[in-house]
Design a protein around this motif. Structure first.
Motif, PDB file in Angstrom:
ATOM      1  N   VAL A 158       0.859  -1.176   0.000  1.00  0.00           N
ATOM      2  CA  VAL A 158       0.000   0.000   0.000  1.00  0.00           C
ATOM      3  C   VAL A 158       0.900   1.232   0.000  1.00  0.00           C
ATOM      4  O   VAL A 158       1.757   1.380   0.879  1.00  0.00           O
ATOM      5  CB  VAL A 158      -0.935   0.005   1.216  1.00  0.00           C
ATOM      6  CG1 VAL A 158      -1.710   1.329   1.290  1.00  0.00           C
ATOM      7  CG2 VAL A 158      -1.898  -1.175   1.142  1.00  0.00           C
ATOM      8  N   GLU A 159       0.721   2.093  -1.023  1.00  0.00           N
ATOM      9  CA  GLU A 159       1.518   3.315  -1.048  1.00  0.00           C
ATOM     10  C   GLU A 159       0.844   4.383  -0.193  1.00  0.00           C
ATOM     11  O   GLU A 159      -0.353   4.656  -0.326  1.00  0.00           O
ATOM     12  CB  GLU A 159       1.700   3.827  -2.480  1.00  0.00           C
ATOM     13  CG  GLU A 159       2.522   5.117  -2.495  1.00  0.00           C
ATOM     14  CD  GLU A 159       3.084   5.501  -3.847  1.00  0.00           C
ATOM     15  OE1 GLU A 159       2.714   4.872  -4.848  1.00  0.00           O
ATOM     16  OE2 GLU A 159       3.913   6.445  -3.887  1.00  0.00           O
ATOM     17  N   VAL A 160       1.643   4.988   0.678  1.00  0.00           N
ATOM     18  CA  VAL A 160       1.178   6.081   1.525  1.00  0.00           C
ATOM     19  C   VAL A 160       1.849   7.366   1.056  1.00  0.00           C
ATOM     20  O   VAL A 160       3.069   7.387   0.841  1.00  0.00           O
ATOM     21  CB  VAL A 160       1.532   5.806   3.009  1.00  0.00           C
ATOM     22  CG1 VAL A 160       1.107   6.973   3.892  1.00  0.00           C
ATOM     23  CG2 VAL A 160       0.881   4.507   3.478  1.00  0.00           C
ATOM     24  N   ASP A 161       1.067   8.408   0.857  1.00  0.00           N
ATOM     25  CA  ASP A 161       1.630   9.711   0.493  1.00  0.00           C
ATOM     26  C   ASP A 161       2.236  10.330   1.752  1.00  0.00           C
ATOM     27  O   ASP A 161       1.512  10.783   2.638  1.00  0.00           O
ATOM     28  CB  ASP A 161       0.529  10.601  -0.083  1.00  0.00           C
ATOM     29  CG  ASP A 161       1.046  11.979  -0.494  1.00  0.00           C
ATOM     30  OD1 ASP A 161       2.243  12.270  -0.264  1.00  0.00           O
ATOM     31  OD2 ASP A 161       0.255  12.759  -1.052  1.00  0.00           O
ATOM     32  N   VAL A 162       3.565  10.311   1.814  1.00  0.00           N
ATOM     33  CA  VAL A 162       4.228  10.852   3.008  1.00  0.00           C
ATOM     34  C   VAL A 162       4.744  12.273   2.762  1.00  0.00           C
ATOM     35  O   VAL A 162       5.634  12.743   3.466  1.00  0.00           O
ATOM     36  CB  VAL A 162       5.375   9.929   3.501  1.00  0.00           C
ATOM     37  CG1 VAL A 162       4.805   8.627   4.070  1.00  0.00           C
ATOM     38  CG2 VAL A 162       6.389   9.658   2.391  1.00  0.00           C
ATOM     39  N   GLY A 163       4.174  12.920   1.734  1.00  0.00           N
ATOM     40  CA  GLY A 163       4.543  14.314   1.519  1.00  0.00           C
ATOM     41  C   GLY A 163       4.925  14.650   0.092  1.00  0.00           C
ATOM     42  O   GLY A 163       5.080  15.825  -0.249  1.00  0.00           O
ATOM     43  N   ALA A 164       5.060  13.631  -0.752  1.00  0.00           N
ATOM     44  CA  ALA A 164       5.470  13.888  -2.131  1.00  0.00           C
ATOM     45  C   ALA A 164       4.347  14.521  -2.943  1.00  0.00           C
ATOM     46  O   ALA A 164       4.600  15.174  -3.959  1.00  0.00           O
ATOM     47  CB  ALA A 164       5.933  12.593  -2.799  1.00  0.00           C
ATOM     48  N   GLY A 165       3.093  14.324  -2.514  1.00  0.00           N
ATOM     49  CA  GLY A 165       1.986  14.921  -3.258  1.00  0.00           C
ATOM     50  C   GLY A 165       1.790  14.315  -4.618  1.00  0.00           C
ATOM     51  O   GLY A 165       1.395  14.990  -5.564  1.00  0.00           O
ATOM     52  N   ARG A 166       2.082  13.029  -4.738  1.00  0.00           N
ATOM     53  CA  ARG A 166       1.909  12.357  -6.024  1.00  0.00           C
ATOM     54  C   ARG A 166       0.860  11.265  -5.801  1.00  0.00           C
ATOM     55  O   ARG A 166      -0.294  11.578  -5.572  1.00  0.00           O
ATOM     56  CB  ARG A 166       3.266  11.813  -6.493  1.00  0.00           C
ATOM     57  CG  ARG A 166       3.437  11.827  -7.965  1.00  0.00           C
ATOM     58  CD  ARG A 166       4.894  11.647  -8.363  1.00  0.00           C
ATOM     59  NE  ARG A 166       5.514  10.431  -7.818  1.00  0.00           N
ATOM     60  CZ  ARG A 166       6.781  10.090  -7.994  1.00  0.00           C
ATOM     61  NH1 ARG A 166       7.577  10.862  -8.694  1.00  0.00           N
ATOM     62  NH2 ARG A 166       7.270   8.980  -7.470  1.00  0.00           N
ATOM     63  N   CYS A 167       1.259   9.996  -5.836  1.00  0.00           N
ATOM     64  CA  CYS A 167       0.316   8.919  -5.570  1.00  0.00           C
ATOM     65  C   CYS A 167       0.287   8.625  -4.060  1.00  0.00           C
ATOM     66  O   CYS A 167       1.051   9.178  -3.283  1.00  0.00           O
ATOM     67  CB  CYS A 167       0.709   7.656  -6.338  1.00  0.00           C
ATOM     68  SG  CYS A 167       0.913   7.909  -8.116  1.00  0.00           S
ATOM     69  N   GLY A 168      -0.582   7.677  -3.672  1.00  0.00           N
ATOM     70  CA  GLY A 168      -0.584   7.229  -2.284  1.00  0.00           C
ATOM     71  C   GLY A 168      -1.826   7.623  -1.510  1.00  0.00           C
ATOM     72  O   GLY A 168      -2.419   8.668  -1.755  1.00  0.00           O
ATOM     73  N   VAL A 169      -2.205   6.751  -0.555  1.00  0.00           N
ATOM     74  CA  VAL A 169      -3.365   7.062   0.288  1.00  0.00           C
ATOM     75  C   VAL A 169      -2.985   8.170   1.267  1.00  0.00           C
ATOM     76  O   VAL A 169      -1.810   8.378   1.574  1.00  0.00           O
ATOM     77  CB  VAL A 169      -3.871   5.816   1.056  1.00  0.00           C
ATOM     78  CG1 VAL A 169      -4.264   4.704   0.084  1.00  0.00           C
ATOM     79  CG2 VAL A 169      -2.835   5.319   2.051  1.00  0.00           C
ATOM     80  N   GLY A 172      -9.127  16.593  -7.244  1.00  0.00           N
ATOM     81  CA  GLY A 172      -8.403  17.653  -7.936  1.00  0.00           C
ATOM     82  C   GLY A 172      -7.048  17.253  -8.478  1.00  0.00           C
ATOM     83  O   GLY A 172      -6.443  18.008  -9.229  1.00  0.00           O
ATOM     84  N   ARG A 173      -6.550  16.079  -8.080  1.00  0.00           N
ATOM     85  CA  ARG A 173      -5.243  15.647  -8.579  1.00  0.00           C
ATOM     86  C   ARG A 173      -5.338  14.261  -9.192  1.00  0.00           C
ATOM     87  O   ARG A 173      -5.930  13.355  -8.604  1.00  0.00           O
ATOM     88  CB  ARG A 173      -4.224  15.628  -7.451  1.00  0.00           C
ATOM     89  CG  ARG A 173      -2.850  15.158  -7.906  1.00  0.00           C
ATOM     90  CD  ARG A 173      -1.794  15.467  -6.848  1.00  0.00           C
ATOM     91  NE  ARG A 173      -1.704  14.403  -5.862  1.00  0.00           N
ATOM     92  CZ  ARG A 173      -1.547  14.570  -4.556  1.00  0.00           C
ATOM     93  NH1 ARG A 173      -1.477  15.761  -4.031  1.00  0.00           N
ATOM     94  NH2 ARG A 173      -1.461  13.539  -3.757  1.00  0.00           N
ATOM     95  N   ALA A 174      -4.756  14.102 -10.348  1.00  0.00           N
ATOM     96  CA  ALA A 174      -4.584  12.772 -10.936  1.00  0.00           C
ATOM     97  C   ALA A 174      -3.122  12.634 -11.333  1.00  0.00           C
ATOM     98  O   ALA A 174      -2.414  13.628 -11.523  1.00  0.00           O
ATOM     99  CB  ALA A 174      -5.497  12.601 -12.143  1.00  0.00           C
ATOM    100  N   VAL A 175      -2.665  11.402 -11.417  1.00  0.00           N
ATOM    101  CA  VAL A 175      -1.272  11.141 -11.776  1.00  0.00           C
ATOM    102  C   VAL A 175      -1.281  10.226 -12.988  1.00  0.00           C
ATOM    103  O   VAL A 175      -1.940   9.175 -12.975  1.00  0.00           O
ATOM    104  CB  VAL A 175      -0.509  10.490 -10.611  1.00  0.00           C
ATOM    105  CG1 VAL A 175       0.947  10.263 -10.989  1.00  0.00           C
ATOM    106  CG2 VAL A 175      -0.612  11.356  -9.358  1.00  0.00           C
ATOM    107  N   CYS A 176      -0.573  10.636 -14.046  1.00  0.00           N
ATOM    108  CA  CYS A 176      -0.541   9.821 -15.264  1.00  0.00           C
ATOM    109  C   CYS A 176       0.841   9.197 -15.443  1.00  0.00           C
ATOM    110  O   CYS A 176       1.791   9.525 -14.727  1.00  0.00           O
ATOM    111  CB  CYS A 176      -0.956  10.637 -16.478  1.00  0.00           C
ATOM    112  SG  CYS A 176       0.277  11.817 -17.048  1.00  0.00           S
TER     113      CYS A 176
END
Lengths: 384, 384
Positions: free
Chosen positions: A159-170, B295-299
């Motif tokens: 499970v990917e967690v968004d730890v601050g990158a602001g990309r993918c992740g819960v 508001g955000r998607a990642v491609c």
């Protein structure tokens, strides 16, 4: 005329020299004989970098899973495994295929995969290797389960967690627990851990800011791990970190595995950010094509030989020469001391190693000024 | 277990599907079925672009020698020849080899070549095709003559004149005449004309500034042509121009041949500069991997699938979605209206077509929503 003898020097047949052998060098050549532009790798510096990072991981009691997206080369991955790495990361299923087929049998796709055809390919790969991928929503779990069922395989999911990158992740512990739970209840899937990579922190120029970013990442990760524990879900792996921040993840006690990639080759942008701990091992060797006016030379490495997203390349080993502009196939050099003439070769330090390596099919491995080996960038362009 | 029947859906062997067949699509697929990220080409728009530029060249009484460095594809070059082009340009000897071997038998390397091994390869190519290259100093002429002698071939040389680009090229009429004269006196060499390309003018955003730049280029070129005439040296070809300025070179009466490249595919930067005369035919098809927060998607198309040297890609055909940031394998999209979900595919218009094409091995040719053909980027990565 066919078979005509001309009395000049022997004419080499293009069939033997050109066809199917379009490589920039052969073992035994000197560096000056390498065709340009070409990627060259100082093998001794590369090996010192591998040893240094493995030592850092060992000292922290962590596993090292170097990122193969940087080098895209099974030979490099094998060297990393020989130094003690536990496996490798990559970002794409087609990359994973290139590594697994070459014998690298533990690969984490540290990324979401949502194309059914590619999930099927990954599931087929999983029948003969330990492969894993990331998810960050229930649809991703469903898609992976479908592929695992269709291919009669078991897929390991992080499970990917968004730890601050602001990309993918819960975003929340609850989401992470819900996904882990869903994975555990899906036939053909196994919950393998947490992906927690702060990509945006890696290249921050200031060391204190990088440290703060990882402190903030740890603050996001900690409640996720606590929530998994509270839910009775074992989390065997917490994986992340890069060349810019790994010391902080290692010190946190939360991560179990480091995913650093660039440390093996290095680039100008990382050296600006983190200093000289890891040596610059990778260069773009370029040749001067023209020196049309005093103070200007033009070299043969432009946008198609080096990536400029993180700045222009630096010139290595020649004082006062500056790479000032890149066009598609040209680099414009300022050379106020008029040191360069057509035919000269020089080493450039690329701004960003990952997309630079992805432009080349071969890396020329050098030791003591001679070509020791050609290294195939087997996963170059493997982007789906 | 070998040969085990599982009772599930038939399992396709990876040997037939994966090995040696790593292409993003097959003819007959719909666009939505194409693996992403992939380069896709609207074939009808592409053909209209070819016809329009050929008409412009014909109307000006000029030859069109499209630049193959943009597409690096013999199939595209053959289409351009079929529309009336006289031959093609490329920038590197290894590119020229890829074109000649595929049957494109008139190739100008519009660039200096100073590596003896590559000059030898070009000279060998010249034994079966009409090939030419550029020089801008006496050393270049000597090196070419040496290769022509060693390979028992004739090399056609153009003298490159710096008409304002500030890259390669001689600076004065006297230098140009001296080089032309030296070429004419060298066994195995033939003086083929003048290369006069103003690369720096092509992407100037303002039409009036581009026109001025070519007026200035013409003012530099004119005395060169006069000096050649005064010296009694026939100059059969004056070649140059690009998609941004060709109308001005055509109107000048000085140039005989146009080298435009990008018009065939187009990109965001050229459309910003010159408007919609040529249609956007090339796109990077990308898939959404994640939509982690509103508001955000990642491609799945980042720096390894598209070049960002001339700006980030534009999103085609979807209102209010903006490509806001590229990392190596990710594109971050702002999607305020929450239109995108994982698995969706969308077309991106690359900022700069040349280095974007050079990242891909295949172009997927589309017509009426279906894949018509796969186009090999045979000269991708051919940079020496």
């Amino acid at each position: 005329m066919l078979g005509q003898q001309t009395g000049r020097t022997p004419v080499t047949s293009p069939d033997t020299l050109d066809f199917g052998f379009d490589v920039p060098a052969r073992p035994g050549m000197t560096e000056a004989e390498v065709l340009t532009p070409a990627l060259v790798l100082d093998l001794a510096a590369f090996e010192r970098n591998l040893g240094k990072m493995q030592d850092r991981a060992d000292a922290a009691g962590m596993k090292l899973r170097p990122h193969g997206k940087m080098h895209k080369s099974p030979w490099v991955a094998e060297r990393q495994l020989a130094f003690g790495a536990t496996g490798i990361c990559c970002q794409k299923v087609s990359e994973a295929e290139a590594f697994v087929r070459a014998g690298v049998l533990d690969v984490l796709v540290s990324n979401e995969v949502r194309q059914p055809a590619m999930l099927d390919r990954l599931a087929r790969l999983a029948r003969g290797a330990k492969v894993a991928l990331c998810v960050d929503d229930p649809g991703g779990v469903e898609a992976a389960a479908t592929a695992a069922f269709r291919q009669d395989a078991t897929l390991r999911l992080l499970v990917e967690v968004d730890v601050g990158a602001g990309r993918c992740g819960v975003q929340t512990p609850d989401e992470a627990v819900a996904l882990a739970d869903m994975i555990r209840q899906s036939e053909g899937l196994r919950f393998a851990g947490i992906q927690a990579y702060h990509g945006a922190a890696q290249h921050l120029p200031d060391a204190a800011t990088r440290k703060e970013a990882i402190a903030s990442a740890a603050a996001r990760l900690k409640p996720v791990l606590a929530a998994l524990k509270a839910a009775g879900i074992p989390c065997p792996v917490v994986t992340g970190a890069g060349t810019g921040t790994f010391a902080h993840e290692a010190a946190s006690g939360l991560w179990t595995e480091l995913q650093c990639g660039s440390y093996a080759f290095m680039d100008a942008d990382y050296t600006r950010a983190i200093g000289p701990e890891f040596e610059q091992a990778l260069f773009v060797l370029t040749g001067v094509m023209s020196a049309p006016v005093p103070g200007r030379a033009v070299c043969d490495a432009g946008l198609k030989s080096l990536a400029v997203d993180s700045g222009l390349p630096l010139v290595s080993g020649v004082e006062c020469v500056v790479y000032e502009g890149a066009s598609d196939e040209h680099g414009t050099l300022s050379d106020p001391a008029r040191q360069l003439k057509p035919g000269d070769k020089l080493r450039l330090i690329p701004g960003h190693c990952d997309p630079t390596v992805n432009l080349h099919d071969w890396i020329v491995g050098l030791r003591r000024g001679k070509v020791e080996r050609l290294i195939r960038v087997a996963a170059r362009g493997k982007s789906w």
